[in-house]
Structure formats: C-alpha cells, structure tokens
Design a protein around this motif. Sequence first.
Motif, PDB file in Angstrom:
ATOM      1  N   ASP A 186     -84.383 -27.451 -18.508  1.00 49.22           N
ATOM      2  CA  ASP A 186     -84.457 -28.810 -17.943  1.00 49.22           C
ATOM      3  C   ASP A 186     -85.897 -29.314 -17.895  1.00 49.22           C
ATOM      4  OD1 ASP A 186     -83.661 -27.815 -14.464  1.00 49.22           O
ATOM      5  OD2 ASP A 186     -85.166 -27.076 -15.870  1.00 49.22           O
ATOM      6  N   GLU A 198     -79.446 -29.831 -20.236  1.00 49.33           N
ATOM      7  CA  GLU A 198     -78.942 -28.573 -19.675  1.00 49.33           C
ATOM      8  C   GLU A 198     -77.418 -28.561 -19.705  1.00 49.33           C
ATOM      9  OE1 GLU A 198     -81.332 -27.225 -16.144  1.00 49.33           O
ATOM     10  OE2 GLU A 198     -79.326 -26.929 -15.320  1.00 49.33           O
ATOM     11  N   ASP A 219     -75.894 -26.546 -11.065  1.00 51.09           N
ATOM     12  CA  ASP A 219     -77.289 -26.447 -11.495  1.00 51.09           C
ATOM     13  C   ASP A 219     -77.741 -27.644 -12.326  1.00 51.09           C
ATOM     14  OD1 ASP A 219     -78.094 -22.892 -11.986  1.00 51.09           O
ATOM     15  OD2 ASP A 219     -77.839 -24.147 -10.209  1.00 51.09           O
ATOM     16  N   THR A 220     -76.764 -28.325 -12.926  1.00 48.61           N
ATOM     17  CA  THR A 220     -77.108 -29.474 -13.771  1.00 48.61           C
ATOM     18  C   THR A 220     -77.992 -30.455 -13.021  1.00 48.61           C
ATOM     19  OG1 THR A 220     -74.994 -29.297 -14.934  1.00 48.61           O
ATOM     20  CG2 THR A 220     -76.131 -31.439 -15.053  1.00 48.61           C
ATOM     21  N   LYS A 224     -79.878 -29.912 -10.408  1.00 44.71           N
ATOM     22  CA  LYS A 224     -81.125 -29.371  -9.855  1.00 44.71           C
ATOM     23  C   LYS A 224     -82.173 -29.394 -10.960  1.00 44.71           C
ATOM     24  CE  LYS A 224     -78.930 -26.120  -6.636  1.00 44.71           C
ATOM     25  NZ  LYS A 224     -78.714 -24.670  -6.359  1.00 44.71           N
ATOM     26  N   ILE A 225     -83.411 -29.648 -10.636  1.00 47.83           N
ATOM     27  CA  ILE A 225     -84.497 -29.638 -11.625  1.00 47.83           C
ATOM     28  C   ILE A 225     -85.395 -28.435 -11.357  1.00 47.83           C
ATOM     29  CG2 ILE A 225     -86.475 -30.897 -12.576  1.00 47.83           C
ATOM     30  CD1 ILE A 225     -83.836 -32.271 -13.179  1.00 47.83           C
ATOM     31  N   GLU A 236     -84.651 -25.222 -11.335  1.00 42.06           N
ATOM     32  CA  GLU A 236     -84.061 -24.115 -10.559  1.00 42.06           C
ATOM     33  C   GLU A 236     -84.295 -22.757 -11.221  1.00 42.06           C
ATOM     34  OE1 GLU A 236     -82.382 -26.397 -12.076  1.00 42.06           O
ATOM     35  OE2 GLU A 236     -80.936 -25.437 -13.429  1.00 42.06           O
TER      36      GLU A 236
END
Length: 336
Positions: free
Chosen positions: A146, A185, A194-195, A197-198, A200
């Motif tokens: 990401d 991502e 998780d998509t 979240k930046i 992670e």
Amino acid sequence: YDNLQTAQGTSLYSGTVTIGTSVSASKYYPEDLTRKVGTFTYANGTSTVYRIADTDDVWNGSDQRVVVDAHFGASMVYDYFKTVHGRNGIDGAGGPTAYAAANGGAGLISSIVRYSTAYNNAFWDGTKMTYGDGDGSTFAPLVSLDIAAHEMTHGVTQYEANLTYQNESGALNESWSDVFGALVERYVYGESTDTWKIGEDCYTPGTSGDALRYMDDPHDASNGGYTSNDDPDHYSERYTGTSDNGGVHINSGIPNHAFYLLAKGGTHHLSGVAVTGIGADDAGKIWYKALADYMTASTNFAGARQATLSAASALFGGSSAQYTSTQSAWCAVGVG
Ligand SMILES: O=C(O)[C@H](CCc1ccccc1)CC1(C(=O)N[C@@H](Cc2c[nH]c3ccccc23)C(=O)O)CCCC1
Ligand SMILES: [Ca+2]
Ligand SMILES: [Zn+2]
C-alpha cells in the motif's frame, strides 16, 4: 513477468514472489522489461545508488528482501493502473524512465531502496519512489504494497491534476494516494479489513493490528499517525495549522473516509448521514476519472466533491445510485 524467475527471501510477502529480471553476463537485475519497472538500491547508509544484481536470481540475501518487495510493489501498481484504468505507467506513456537510463539501467520506472540509515519514511521525489529501511521499531522497511502504491500514485497525480501539496489540495493529493494504496492492495490480495489500513505491514512491527492511518476510522484510537495524532473524519474537525504542509497527512482523513463510505456504505458517527455503498470498484473508477479529467492543482475539498460528481455522472449517469451515493458520501463528511 519476463524471465519467470522466482525471488525468495524473507519478503514481506509470505513464500516467494516472482519478479521480472533482466540478465546480462550471468548477472540478474530486478528489471522487468515488459512493465518497464526497475529497482535500485543504496549502499546502506550512503548516497551511492547502484543496480543491485544477483548471480542466480534467487533474491534471498538479507539486503535483497526490500528489493523484492519494492520491485513487486511497483509491478503490481503498474498492473493495477494498466488493467483497471487503462493507464500505462506513472506518466501514461510507460514512464518516467529517465532516472534509470541515467543510472545504467534500461528506461525503467524506478524504485530505490535502503535510503539513508534506519530511515522511517518513504517518498516520491518527482521522478522515482524511494524507501527507507525503518528503524525496526517505529517502522520495518517501508516497502509494503500500500505504501508503494501510495508513492507511485503521487507520480500519477503529478502528471494529472498535479494537486498543490499543501492545505486542502495537498490533503486531496495525500488522500488519492491512500485510496489507490488501498485499491492496489485489494486488487492483489482481495478485500479485507487491512485494505482500509495504510502501512499496517510495516508500521510498528512489534505491535500487531495497528497502522499509520485508517480510512474506515481516521480517529482510530490506536492510530499512531507517527506523532500519535488521530485524524479528522469530518470537515468541521479539519486542521487549520501550518505543520505538515497545512495538515496534508491529517486532513486526508476527511476525503479518505468519504471514499470508504462510498465504497462500503455506512452512517457517519458525527453527521448521522447514511451512505449506500457502491463497492470499491465503481468508487475507484469515479476517483480515477475525477483525478484524470476534472481536478486541477488548486482543487479544494468542495472542488473534489464536484469533480467526483462530474465523474460519477459521466460514468454512470446523473441519477445513478453511484452519483447519489457520491453526493451523500461527501455530505456525510461535511463537504457540500
Ligand atoms: O508520501 C508521503 O506522503 C510521505 C512522504 C514524506 C516525506 C516527504 C518529503 C520528504 C521526505 C518524506 C510518506 C508516507 C507518509 O504518510 N508519511 C507521513 C507519516 C510519517 C511516516 N514516517 C514519519 C516519520 C516522522 C514523521 C511522520 C512520519 C509523514 O511523512 O508525515 C506515505 C505512506 C507512508 C509514508
Ligand atoms: Ca493496507
Ligand atoms: Zn503521500
């Protein structure tokens, strides 16, 4: 990938990934001559950059993991923009490639890894992506997918709207990079929590579950932000100070959350406005078209709302569900 070679090593990505490599004199270089993507490295802690090579194209040396990850990341970002949006590379014409050509490689879209020493950041410098190794506590190497997509999208933005990197236009510049970081991502690994979240995968390696930023909940209590700020998700909470170029990494929470609500739907915790989700694919089409066709250097949040409405109308029609949800997503975060 050309030269279907397998890269191994303790990559961020479990198992092995394949990266394109070019071969000359039994030396393998991370150079994908199909995508025109190449990766260079700094000699650790120096400003000497070189084309890292391997003798058997199995990239499992201790200083090679970051090469694999950065190269894999740039390759996946290339594929996403080409496949999903029909865009050829960062500049739309398979480039920019001048840096690589000037440093011994073929004309390639370049990434450089191992910048400085224990450098807790990454950046797009106008011509290429650059990644630090992190200090191992606040960050592991910042070569997560990401973040690679975030940096490469700064390049795309530069060739398109070229949003001025300060105040509201800068927060949009930031947000569009976070959005495409999320979408790349999702494109490679499928959608998960998780998509949204930046960072992670590399933020605070000693703490699981946290991230640098959260599009689904910019206020997230565990959101380190690095200076452990939490970010606004409503226009009424925007930062109006001068640090961080006028809060470009802070106020990005507002358009980030608008995109999240447009894609996934939900009711904003502050405004109470409900948004019917249209899915990340259509939301991504609207966001890309807005950047490429309607936004300019001075576009502010109100302008971004208008640009995404124009894009939604052009793509899906002025009375489409996609248009209506775009309206309500911006309304939910207090813009327009
Ligand atoms: O691309 C960007 O927007 C950020 C570029 C930062 C930068 C700018 C100019 C010169 C050097 C570095 C890098 C990222 C970023 O959001 N950085 C934030 C948060 C951050 C990361 N490491 C830090 C170290 C100290 C302070 C803040 C930070 C920032 O620089 O604000 C993007 C994804 C992850 C790293
Ligand atoms: Ca992520
Ligand atoms: Zn950025």
